[in-house]
Design a protein around this motif. Structure first.
Motif, PDB file in Angstrom:
ATOM      1  N   LEU A 287      15.750 -12.656  60.160  1.00  0.00           N
ATOM      2  CA  LEU A 287      15.311 -13.974  59.692  1.00  0.00           C
ATOM      3  C   LEU A 287      16.498 -14.895  59.412  1.00  0.00           C
ATOM      4  CD1 LEU A 287      12.433 -13.010  57.227  1.00  0.00           C
ATOM      5  CD2 LEU A 287      12.207 -14.003  59.519  1.00  0.00           C
ATOM      6  N   HIS A 288      17.634 -14.279  59.051  1.00  0.00           N
ATOM      7  CA  HIS A 288      18.829 -15.063  58.727  1.00  0.00           C
ATOM      8  C   HIS A 288      19.857 -15.044  59.862  1.00  0.00           C
ATOM      9  CE1 HIS A 288      17.761 -15.736  54.470  1.00  0.00           C
ATOM     10  NE2 HIS A 288      17.165 -14.558  54.564  1.00  0.00           N
ATOM     11  N   ASN A 289      19.452 -14.469  61.005  1.00  0.00           N
ATOM     12  CA  ASN A 289      20.331 -14.404  62.178  1.00  0.00           C
ATOM     13  C   ASN A 289      21.648 -13.699  61.856  1.00  0.00           C
ATOM     14  OD1 ASN A 289      20.783 -14.873  64.937  1.00  0.00           O
ATOM     15  ND2 ASN A 289      21.958 -16.733  64.510  1.00  0.00           N
ATOM     16  N   VAL A 290      21.561 -12.613  61.086  1.00  0.00           N
ATOM     17  CA  VAL A 290      22.734 -11.848  60.676  1.00  0.00           C
ATOM     18  C   VAL A 290      22.618 -10.431  61.250  1.00  0.00           C
ATOM     19  CG1 VAL A 290      23.962 -10.835  58.717  1.00  0.00           C
ATOM     20  CG2 VAL A 290      23.084 -13.170  58.570  1.00  0.00           C
ATOM     21  N   PRO A 291      23.597  -9.973  62.027  1.00  0.00           N
ATOM     22  CA  PRO A 291      23.544  -8.602  62.554  1.00  0.00           C
ATOM     23  C   PRO A 291      23.683  -7.571  61.443  1.00  0.00           C
ATOM     24  CG  PRO A 291      25.132  -9.950  63.779  1.00  0.00           C
ATOM     25  CD  PRO A 291      24.750 -10.723  62.553  1.00  0.00           C
ATOM     26  N   VAL A 292      22.998  -6.439  61.624  1.00  0.00           N
ATOM     27  CA  VAL A 292      23.110  -5.314  60.699  1.00  0.00           C
ATOM     28  C   VAL A 292      24.142  -4.331  61.242  1.00  0.00           C
ATOM     29  CG1 VAL A 292      21.896  -3.414  59.573  1.00  0.00           C
ATOM     30  CG2 VAL A 292      20.709  -5.585  59.992  1.00  0.00           C
ATOM     31  N   MET A 293      25.128  -4.029  60.423  1.00  0.00           N
ATOM     32  CA  MET A 293      26.161  -3.029  60.745  1.00  0.00           C
ATOM     33  C   MET A 293      26.125  -1.971  59.652  1.00  0.00           C
ATOM     34  SD  MET A 293      27.834  -4.164  63.443  1.00  0.00           S
ATOM     35  CE  MET A 293      28.279  -5.680  64.318  1.00  0.00           C
ATOM     36  N   PRO A 294      25.277  -0.954  59.772  1.00  0.00           N
ATOM     37  CA  PRO A 294      25.107  -0.012  58.661  1.00  0.00           C
ATOM     38  C   PRO A 294      26.418   0.623  58.221  1.00  0.00           C
ATOM     39  CG  PRO A 294      23.447   0.371  60.336  1.00  0.00           C
ATOM     40  CD  PRO A 294      24.437  -0.591  60.917  1.00  0.00           C
ATOM     41  N   HIS A 295      26.578   0.748  56.918  1.00  0.00           N
ATOM     42  CA  HIS A 295      27.679   1.532  56.369  1.00  0.00           C
ATOM     43  C   HIS A 295      27.297   2.995  56.497  1.00  0.00           C
ATOM     44  CE1 HIS A 295      29.367   3.862  52.987  1.00  0.00           C
ATOM     45  NE2 HIS A 295      30.482   3.219  53.277  1.00  0.00           N
ATOM     46  N   SER A 296      28.145   3.771  57.181  1.00  0.00           N
ATOM     47  CA  SER A 296      27.835   5.197  57.342  1.00  0.00           C
ATOM     48  C   SER A 296      29.127   6.007  57.292  1.00  0.00           C
ATOM     49  CB  SER A 296      27.075   5.459  58.646  1.00  0.00           C
ATOM     50  OG  SER A 296      27.734   4.894  59.774  1.00  0.00           O
ATOM     51  N   PHE A 297      29.856   5.857  56.183  1.00  0.00           N
ATOM     52  CA  PHE A 297      31.118   6.550  56.003  1.00  0.00           C
ATOM     53  C   PHE A 297      30.850   7.961  55.499  1.00  0.00           C
ATOM     54  CE2 PHE A 297      35.371   7.243  54.114  1.00  0.00           C
ATOM     55  CZ  PHE A 297      36.159   6.815  55.157  1.00  0.00           C
ATOM     56  N   TYR A 298      30.118   8.719  56.315  1.00  0.00           N
ATOM     57  CA  TYR A 298      29.789  10.106  56.030  1.00  0.00           C
ATOM     58  C   TYR A 298      29.447  10.777  57.345  1.00  0.00           C
ATOM     59  CZ  TYR A 298      26.063   6.793  54.749  1.00  0.00           C
ATOM     60  OH  TYR A 298      25.252   5.691  54.664  1.00  0.00           O
ATOM     61  N   ASP A 299      29.305  12.101  57.335  1.00  0.00           N
ATOM     62  CA  ASP A 299      29.230  12.863  58.583  1.00  0.00           C
ATOM     63  C   ASP A 299      27.889  13.557  58.824  1.00  0.00           C
ATOM     64  OD1 ASP A 299      31.924  12.263  59.020  1.00  0.00           O
ATOM     65  OD2 ASP A 299      32.618  14.092  58.036  1.00  0.00           O
ATOM     66  N   GLY A 300      26.973  13.524  57.855  1.00  0.00           N
ATOM     67  CA  GLY A 300      25.788  14.349  57.946  1.00  0.00           C
ATOM     68  C   GLY A 300      24.513  13.573  58.213  1.00  0.00           C
ATOM     69  N   PRO A 301      23.402  13.957  57.580  1.00  0.00           N
ATOM     70  CA  PRO A 301      22.120  13.296  57.805  1.00  0.00           C
ATOM     71  C   PRO A 301      22.137  11.791  57.506  1.00  0.00           C
ATOM     72  CG  PRO A 301      21.768  15.398  56.735  1.00  0.00           C
ATOM     73  CD  PRO A 301      23.252  15.177  56.744  1.00  0.00           C
ATOM     74  N   GLY A 302      23.015  11.345  56.588  1.00  0.00           N
ATOM     75  CA  GLY A 302      23.122   9.912  56.344  1.00  0.00           C
ATOM     76  C   GLY A 302      23.598   9.171  57.571  1.00  0.00           C
ATOM     77  N   LEU A 303      24.543   9.752  58.300  1.00  0.00           N
ATOM     78  CA  LEU A 303      25.008   9.166  59.555  1.00  0.00           C
ATOM     79  C   LEU A 303      23.889   9.157  60.589  1.00  0.00           C
ATOM     80  CD1 LEU A 303      27.141   8.178  61.590  1.00  0.00           C
ATOM     81  CD2 LEU A 303      27.821  10.571  61.895  1.00  0.00           C
TER      82      LEU A 303
END
Length: 366
Positions: A287-303
């Motif tokens: 809605l705000h024309n902003v790309p999502v760049m997920p933070h995923s500074f981990y190696d497991g299921p969160g990634l």
């Protein structure tokens, strides 16, 4: 399908001997290991799901939150009603805070339940969330080296591994400039400084940083919830701004985006409530024309949560963060590794890969 058990699995995986990367992304030197917290959820149908809470020094606190606060509210409940259950947990526990270790712990349980949902459907999680291609762009997220010669070496290694976009965690201009000199003009550099500056200090630094040609400047202000300050810096500095790792609720993401504070928004699935909350950020950002760049500074299921959700809901601009660590082992062994700056979306049911039992056996601790 009923939840019958929730188990916390702390891991401590050391850096390789003589590794030059033995320092943390927030500046502490000689960090000996990367601590992580996995959470295993079991059901009466025999299905097991895996989740991850943001780790490092929060592992002990998040473990207590899962074991003493969250598990008693979830065991015996329907594992298929993920979002109603997680909402009930949040409402019951909000008195203890809406962020920090408690949010990390909630995130882990939520991710594990989504893993179970995909396994129950015999489908990769991205398909449950709407689809997605077989690969995603990813960038190498380096730790802080501080010494310019070490920065140059790490940048060269990441480029030689095929990455065309790198994230620095440096705060000294000499180290940042060294990275650009080593990378040359054709490699994208981003810079995460982890919330160190006042608005006045940040304005002074951005004047120096313009010559570095950054794709984005990440979390430049203290406190991180100074959204109006980010807006002012974005308008006056001429540098693209990124933030969101330390935003915990959908309402605060709405405020961040409505303020026009960022060019890139960075929700963290292992911090802000798991997949149930992460998937809501993508349409909001659109809605705000902003790309999502997920933070995923981990190696497991969160990634893996970041990979599947981005594959299903991201735009062509979205990228996944790959932590550029030199560890003795990884949670998934050789089953997950980027090539040429691209990472495959696991095609198995749920998150697609379960943690390596040998890694849990060797590196688990209580």
């Amino acid at each position: 399908m009923i939840i019958t058990g929730i188990e916390t699995v702390p891991l401590r995986i050391p850096f390789k001997p003589c590794s030059k990367s033995a320092s943390s992304a927030w500046g502490d030197s000689n960090l000996p290991a990367a601590d992580a917290l996995l959470v295993k959820v079991a059901t009466d149908h025999g299905l097991v799901g895996w989740g991850e809470a943001f780790g490092f020094r929060a592992v002990a606190s998040a473990t207590l939150a899962v074991d003493q606060l969250i598990a008693p509210l979830c065991i015996g409940k329907d594992a298929t009603r993920i979002e109603p259950l997680m909402l009930d947990v949040q409402k019951r526990l909000h008195v203890f805070g809406r962020g920090g270790a408690l949010a990390f712990a909630i995130s882990a349980v939520d991710i594990a339940l989504w893993d179970i949902a995909g396994k129950a459907a015999n489908a990769p999680l991205c398909r449950l969330l709407g689809g997605g291609g077989p690969e995603l762009d990813c960038y190498a997220s380096l730790v802080r080296y501080s010494e310019p010669s070490l920065v140059r070496a790490a940048v060269r290694q990441a480029i030689d591994a095929g990455f065309r976009t790198l994230k620095l965690h440096e705060i000294e201009l000499a180290a940042i400039r060294a990275a650009r000199e080593e990378a040359g003009p054709d490699i994208e550099l981003t810079l995460d400084v982890n919330c160190p500056w006042t608005l006045y200090e940040a304005r002074q630094m951005t004047e120096e940083l313009k010559a570095v040609d950054l794709k984005w400047l990440e979390e430049p202000l203290w406190p991180p919830e100074n959204f109006d300050g980010l807006t002012a810096l974005r308008k006056t500095s001429g540098l693209p701004i990124a933030a969101g790792e330390n935003v915990y609720t959908l309402m605060d993401f709405e405020r961040l985006l409505a303020a026009g504070a960022v060019d890139f928004v960075q929700p963290s699935p292992a911090k802000m409530g798991g997949i149930s909350e992460l998937r809501r950020i993508f349409p909001l950002a659109t809605l705000h024309n902003v790309p999502v760049m997920p933070h995923s500074f981990y190696d497991g299921p969160g990634l893996l949560a970041a990979i599947h959700t981005t594959a299903a809901l991201g735009t062509a601009d979205s990228m996944v963060e790959w932590r550029w660590f030199d560890l003795e082992a990884t949670i998934y062994g050789d089953a997950l590794s980027p090539k040429g700056g691209r990472i495959s979306v696991p095609a198995g049911p749920g998150l697609g890969i379960d943690p390596d039992p040998d890694a849990i056996r060797i590196y688990g601790w209580k």
